[in-house]
Design a protein around this motif. Structure first.
Motif, PDB file in Angstrom:
ATOM      1  N   GLN A 103      41.335  59.460  27.718  1.00 31.89           N
ATOM      2  CA  GLN A 103      41.272  58.678  28.954  1.00 31.89           C
ATOM      3  C   GLN A 103      42.413  57.676  28.947  1.00 31.89           C
ATOM      4  O   GLN A 103      42.960  57.351  27.891  1.00 31.89           O
ATOM      5  CB  GLN A 103      39.935  57.931  29.069  1.00 31.89           C
ATOM      6  N   ILE A 104      42.740  57.181  30.127  1.00 38.34           N
ATOM      7  CA  ILE A 104      43.755  56.149  30.253  1.00 38.34           C
ATOM      8  C   ILE A 104      43.029  54.817  30.433  1.00 38.34           C
ATOM      9  O   ILE A 104      42.261  54.640  31.381  1.00 38.34           O
ATOM     10  CB  ILE A 104      44.707  56.422  31.438  1.00 38.34           C
ATOM     11  N   ASP A 105      43.251  53.922  29.502  1.00 37.22           N
ATOM     12  CA  ASP A 105      42.576  52.631  29.508  1.00 37.22           C
ATOM     13  C   ASP A 105      43.475  51.546  30.076  1.00 37.22           C
ATOM     14  O   ASP A 105      44.681  51.544  29.843  1.00 37.22           O
ATOM     15  CB  ASP A 105      42.172  52.247  28.081  1.00 37.22           C
ATOM     16  N   HIS A 106      42.868  50.626  30.800  1.00 34.45           N
ATOM     17  CA  HIS A 106      43.534  49.382  31.182  1.00 34.45           C
ATOM     18  C   HIS A 106      43.206  48.393  30.078  1.00 34.45           C
ATOM     19  O   HIS A 106      42.038  48.027  29.902  1.00 34.45           O
ATOM     20  CB  HIS A 106      43.024  48.863  32.529  1.00 34.45           C
ATOM     21  N   VAL A 107      44.204  47.982  29.309  1.00 34.73           N
ATOM     22  CA  VAL A 107      43.985  47.065  28.204  1.00 34.73           C
ATOM     23  C   VAL A 107      43.233  45.826  28.698  1.00 34.73           C
ATOM     24  O   VAL A 107      42.254  45.399  28.093  1.00 34.73           O
ATOM     25  CB  VAL A 107      45.321  46.685  27.528  1.00 34.73           C
ATOM     26  N   TYR A 108      43.685  45.251  29.790  1.00 35.96           N
ATOM     27  CA  TYR A 108      42.947  44.171  30.445  1.00 35.96           C
ATOM     28  C   TYR A 108      42.172  44.863  31.569  1.00 35.96           C
ATOM     29  O   TYR A 108      42.748  45.293  32.565  1.00 35.96           O
ATOM     30  CB  TYR A 108      43.900  43.114  31.014  1.00 35.96           C
ATOM     31  N   PRO A 109      40.855  45.015  31.419  1.00 36.45           N
ATOM     32  CA  PRO A 109      40.077  45.839  32.341  1.00 36.45           C
ATOM     33  C   PRO A 109      40.164  45.404  33.808  1.00 36.45           C
ATOM     34  O   PRO A 109      40.259  44.213  34.118  1.00 36.45           O
ATOM     35  CB  PRO A 109      38.640  45.670  31.830  1.00 36.45           C
ATOM     36  N   LEU A 110      40.120  46.391  34.693  1.00 29.63           N
ATOM     37  CA  LEU A 110      40.235  46.138  36.124  1.00 29.63           C
ATOM     38  C   LEU A 110      39.158  45.173  36.632  1.00 29.63           C
ATOM     39  O   LEU A 110      39.461  44.233  37.366  1.00 29.63           O
ATOM     40  CB  LEU A 110      40.147  47.454  36.905  1.00 29.63           C
ATOM     41  N   ALA A 111      37.911  45.404  36.261  1.00 27.62           N
ATOM     42  CA  ALA A 111      36.825  44.536  36.738  1.00 27.62           C
ATOM     43  C   ALA A 111      36.995  43.113  36.226  1.00 27.62           C
ATOM     44  O   ALA A 111      36.764  42.146  36.950  1.00 27.62           O
ATOM     45  CB  ALA A 111      35.470  45.093  36.307  1.00 27.62           C
ATOM     46  N   ARG A 112      37.422  42.985  35.003  1.00 28.78           N
ATOM     47  CA  ARG A 112      37.635  41.656  34.435  1.00 28.78           C
ATOM     48  C   ARG A 112      38.797  40.955  35.150  1.00 28.78           C
ATOM     49  O   ARG A 112      38.743  39.752  35.409  1.00 28.78           O
ATOM     50  CB  ARG A 112      37.892  41.779  32.930  1.00 28.78           C
ATOM     51  N   ALA A 113      39.846  41.721  35.453  1.00 29.34           N
ATOM     52  CA  ALA A 113      40.988  41.155  36.186  1.00 29.34           C
ATOM     53  C   ALA A 113      40.543  40.682  37.569  1.00 29.34           C
ATOM     54  O   ALA A 113      40.951  39.605  38.019  1.00 29.34           O
ATOM     55  CB  ALA A 113      42.107  42.188  36.312  1.00 29.34           C
ATOM     56  N   TRP A 114      39.722  41.479  38.217  1.00 27.76           N
ATOM     57  CA  TRP A 114      39.234  41.110  39.547  1.00 27.76           C
ATOM     58  C   TRP A 114      38.524  39.752  39.477  1.00 27.76           C
ATOM     59  O   TRP A 114      38.787  38.863  40.282  1.00 27.76           O
ATOM     60  CB  TRP A 114      38.284  42.187  40.057  1.00 27.76           C
ATOM     61  N   ASN A 115      37.644  39.612  38.490  1.00 25.91           N
ATOM     62  CA  ASN A 115      36.890  38.365  38.331  1.00 25.91           C
ATOM     63  C   ASN A 115      37.765  37.205  37.874  1.00 25.91           C
ATOM     64  O   ASN A 115      37.403  36.043  38.062  1.00 25.91           O
ATOM     65  CB  ASN A 115      35.739  38.564  37.355  1.00 25.91           C
ATOM     66  N   ALA A 116      38.912  37.518  37.291  1.00 22.88           N
ATOM     67  CA  ALA A 116      39.820  36.478  36.782  1.00 22.88           C
ATOM     68  C   ALA A 116      40.890  36.094  37.801  1.00 22.88           C
ATOM     69  O   ALA A 116      41.797  35.339  37.481  1.00 22.88           O
ATOM     70  CB  ALA A 116      40.474  36.947  35.485  1.00 22.88           C
ATOM     71  N   GLY A 117      40.801  36.628  39.016  1.00 18.88           N
ATOM     72  CA  GLY A 117      41.735  36.204  40.054  1.00 18.88           C
ATOM     73  C   GLY A 117      42.448  37.303  40.800  1.00 18.88           C
ATOM     74  O   GLY A 117      43.111  37.038  41.806  1.00 18.88           O
ATOM     75  N   ALA A 118      42.333  38.558  40.347  1.00 19.06           N
ATOM     76  CA  ALA A 118      43.020  39.651  41.036  1.00 19.06           C
ATOM     77  C   ALA A 118      42.491  39.860  42.451  1.00 19.06           C
ATOM     78  O   ALA A 118      43.187  40.425  43.293  1.00 19.06           O
ATOM     79  CB  ALA A 118      42.903  40.949  40.234  1.00 19.06           C
ATOM     80  N   TRP A 119      41.299  39.373  42.727  1.00 24.49           N
ATOM     81  CA  TRP A 119      40.732  39.490  44.074  1.00 24.49           C
ATOM     82  C   TRP A 119      41.631  38.813  45.111  1.00 24.49           C
ATOM     83  O   TRP A 119      41.621  39.193  46.280  1.00 24.49           O
ATOM     84  CB  TRP A 119      39.321  38.901  44.123  1.00 24.49           C
TER      85      TRP A 119
END
Length: 160
Positions: free
Chosen positions: A67-83
């Motif tokens: 699988q291809i992993d996002h080292v910094y997970p997408l959901a965590r990024a969203w909650n950390a400001g990517a929204w």
């Protein structure tokens, strides 16, 4: 992925998730060894290869188990400001081959899920500091939050 003969973007067959397929093949083409491409794709679709999985330390030769992993997970990024990011920023983050995308063992990636380094580290102890460093590099590049537990974990595993 780019057509090596013409240096133009490749488009796989009319796949509903063409962008995901292109990104996956880009990662596989750069992170696997002994790569074989599917005939007739102008070296755009990886058909076989060998992964030296950084998360487990094992060797995987079955693409279905990678699988291809996002080292910094997408959901965590969203909650950390990517929204609050623009679509271009989100796209850059999600497709960042330089620091955020990693070909890994699928089962281990599923166990990681959307955890940060404060709650998950690769079982391969020799890779933990490098993983923590990559995680923090992604966070810095995209101005994402890290927790004090993230910082403590990184300090601990990189001190060993």
């Amino acid at each position: 992925m780019r057509d090596r003969a013409t240096d133009t973007p490749c488009l796989p067959c009319l796949h509903p998730d063409a962008a995901l397929e292109i990104t996956r093949n880009d990662v596989l083409a750069t992170q696997l060894i002994d790569i074989e491409f599917k005939p007739g794709t102008r070296d755009c679709k990886v058909a076989a290869g060998i992964l030296h999985d950084p998360y487990t330390g094992s060797t995987i030769d079955d693409l279905g188990k990678i699988q291809i992993d996002h080292v910094y997970p997408l959901a965590r990024a969203w909650n950390a400001g990517a929204w609050a990011w623009s679509i271009d920023q989100r796209t850059a983050f999600a497709n960042d081959l330089e620091v955020n995308l990693l070909a890994v063992d699928g089962r281990t990636n599923q166990q990681k899920s959307d955890k940060g380094i404060d709650t998950w580290l690769p079982p391969n102890v020799t890779y933990q500091c490098r993983y923590a460093t990559a995680y923090l590099t992604v966070a810095a590049k995209y101005d994402l939050d890290i927790t004090s537990a993230d910082a403590q974990t990184a300090s601990s595993v990189c001190r060993q």
